[in-house]
Design a protein around this motif. Structure first.
Motif, short mmCIF file in Angstrom:
data_model
loop_
_atom_site.label_atom_id
_atom_site.label_comp_id
_atom_site.label_asym_id
_atom_site.label_seq_id
_atom_site.Cartn_x
_atom_site.Cartn_y
_atom_site.Cartn_z
N ASN A 61 -9.07 14.16 5.59
CA ASN A 61 -10.48 14.18 5.19
C ASN A 61 -11.00 15.61 5.08
N ILE A 62 -10.68 16.43 6.08
CA ILE A 62 -11.15 17.82 6.08
C ILE A 62 -10.51 18.60 4.93
N ALA A 63 -9.21 18.39 4.70
CA ALA A 63 -8.53 19.07 3.60
C ALA A 63 -9.13 18.66 2.26
N HIS A 64 -9.44 17.40 2.11
CA HIS A 64 -10.04 16.90 0.88
C HIS A 64 -11.41 17.55 0.65
N GLU A 65 -12.22 17.59 1.69
CA GLU A 65 -13.53 18.23 1.59
C GLU A 65 -13.39 19.72 1.25
N TYR A 66 -12.43 20.38 1.89
CA TYR A 66 -12.19 21.79 1.65
C TYR A 66 -11.82 22.04 0.19
N LEU A 67 -10.94 21.21 -0.35
CA LEU A 67 -10.51 21.41 -1.73
C LEU A 67 -11.67 21.23 -2.71
N HIS A 68 -12.58 20.33 -2.41
CA HIS A 68 -13.74 20.17 -3.27
C HIS A 68 -14.69 21.34 -3.14
N VAL A 69 -14.87 21.84 -1.95
CA VAL A 69 -15.75 23.00 -1.73
C VAL A 69 -15.13 24.24 -2.33
N ASP A 70 -13.83 24.45 -2.09
CA ASP A 70 -13.14 25.64 -2.56
C ASP A 70 -13.11 25.68 -4.09
N ALA A 71 -13.02 24.52 -4.72
CA ALA A 71 -12.94 24.48 -6.18
C ALA A 71 -14.17 25.10 -6.82
N GLY A 72 -15.30 25.00 -6.15
CA GLY A 72 -16.52 25.58 -6.69
C GLY A 72 -16.75 27.01 -6.25
N GLY A 73 -15.87 27.55 -5.42
CA GLY A 73 -16.04 28.92 -4.94
C GLY A 73 -17.15 29.06 -3.92
N PHE A 74 -17.51 27.99 -3.27
CA PHE A 74 -18.61 27.98 -2.30
C PHE A 74 -18.02 27.99 -0.90
N ASP A 75 -18.32 29.02 -0.12
CA ASP A 75 -17.79 29.15 1.23
C ASP A 75 -18.79 28.59 2.23
N ILE A 76 -18.67 27.30 2.52
CA ILE A 76 -19.64 26.64 3.39
C ILE A 76 -19.61 27.19 4.81
N ALA A 77 -18.44 27.59 5.29
CA ALA A 77 -18.35 28.15 6.65
C ALA A 77 -19.17 29.42 6.76
N ALA A 78 -19.14 30.25 5.75
CA ALA A 78 -19.93 31.49 5.77
C ALA A 78 -21.42 31.17 5.80
N TYR A 79 -21.83 30.18 5.03
CA TYR A 79 -23.24 29.80 5.04
C TYR A 79 -23.65 29.19 6.37
N LYS A 80 -22.77 28.41 6.98
CA LYS A 80 -23.08 27.84 8.29
C LYS A 80 -23.24 28.95 9.33
N ARG A 81 -22.38 29.96 9.27
CA ARG A 81 -22.50 31.09 10.20
C ARG A 81 -23.82 31.82 9.98
N ARG A 82 -24.21 31.99 8.73
CA ARG A 82 -25.47 32.66 8.43
C ARG A 82 -26.66 31.84 8.94
N ILE A 83 -26.60 30.54 8.73
CA ILE A 83 -27.68 29.66 9.21
C ILE A 83 -27.75 29.70 10.73
N ASP A 84 -26.60 29.67 11.41
CA ASP A 84 -26.59 29.76 12.87
C ASP A 84 -27.23 31.07 13.33
N ARG A 85 -26.91 32.16 12.65
CA ARG A 85 -27.48 33.46 13.02
C ARG A 85 -28.98 33.48 12.79
N ILE A 86 -29.43 32.91 11.68
CA ILE A 86 -30.87 32.83 11.41
C ILE A 86 -31.57 32.01 12.49
N ASN A 87 -30.94 30.90 12.90
CA ASN A 87 -31.51 30.08 13.97
C ASN A 87 -31.61 30.85 15.28
N GLN A 88 -30.59 31.66 15.59
CA GLN A 88 -30.60 32.46 16.81
C GLN A 88 -31.75 33.46 16.78
#
Length: 101
Positions: A61-88
């Motif tokens: 499931n995670i690999a499937h989600e990753y392949l769909h995210v990666d196909a668009g060039g969108f790095d969701i992990a980077a955005y999650k880290r940024r959102i976490d930092r903004i929340n902090q």
């Protein structure tokens, strides 16, 4: 060469010791949380029995989600880290405000 840290993590109630570079600790913990969440979802569905099968299904499931995210060039992990930092930062600012009253 970066420093390597040993971390104890829990996935599906089982303890694991993993090594990672210090600067990747937050990302590793996010990965652990994601995997644990996916495995609990799969177990909760009642369709898959056995920890090994649950782990394989979660990985697929995670690999499937990753392949769909990666196909668009969108790095969701980077955005999650940024959102976490903004929340902090926001939490720290709000904490300072509450101390004024």
């Amino acid at each position: 060469m970066s420093e390597i840290k040993q971390l104890d993590v829990t996935i599906m109630g089982r303890e694991f010791r993993v090594a990672c570079p210090v600067e990747e600790e937050t990302t590793l913990l996010q990965a652990v949380a994601l995997l644990d969440e996916k495995m609990h979802e799969i177990r909760g569905s009642g369709k898959v029995i056995g920890i090994e099968k649950i782990a394989i299904m979660a990985a697929l499931n995670i690999a499937h989600e990753y392949l769909h995210v990666d196909a668009g060039g969108f790095d969701i992990a980077a955005y999650k880290r940024r959102i976490d930092r903004i929340n902090q930062v926001a939490d720290a600012a709000l904490q300072e405000q509450s101390e004024l009253f």
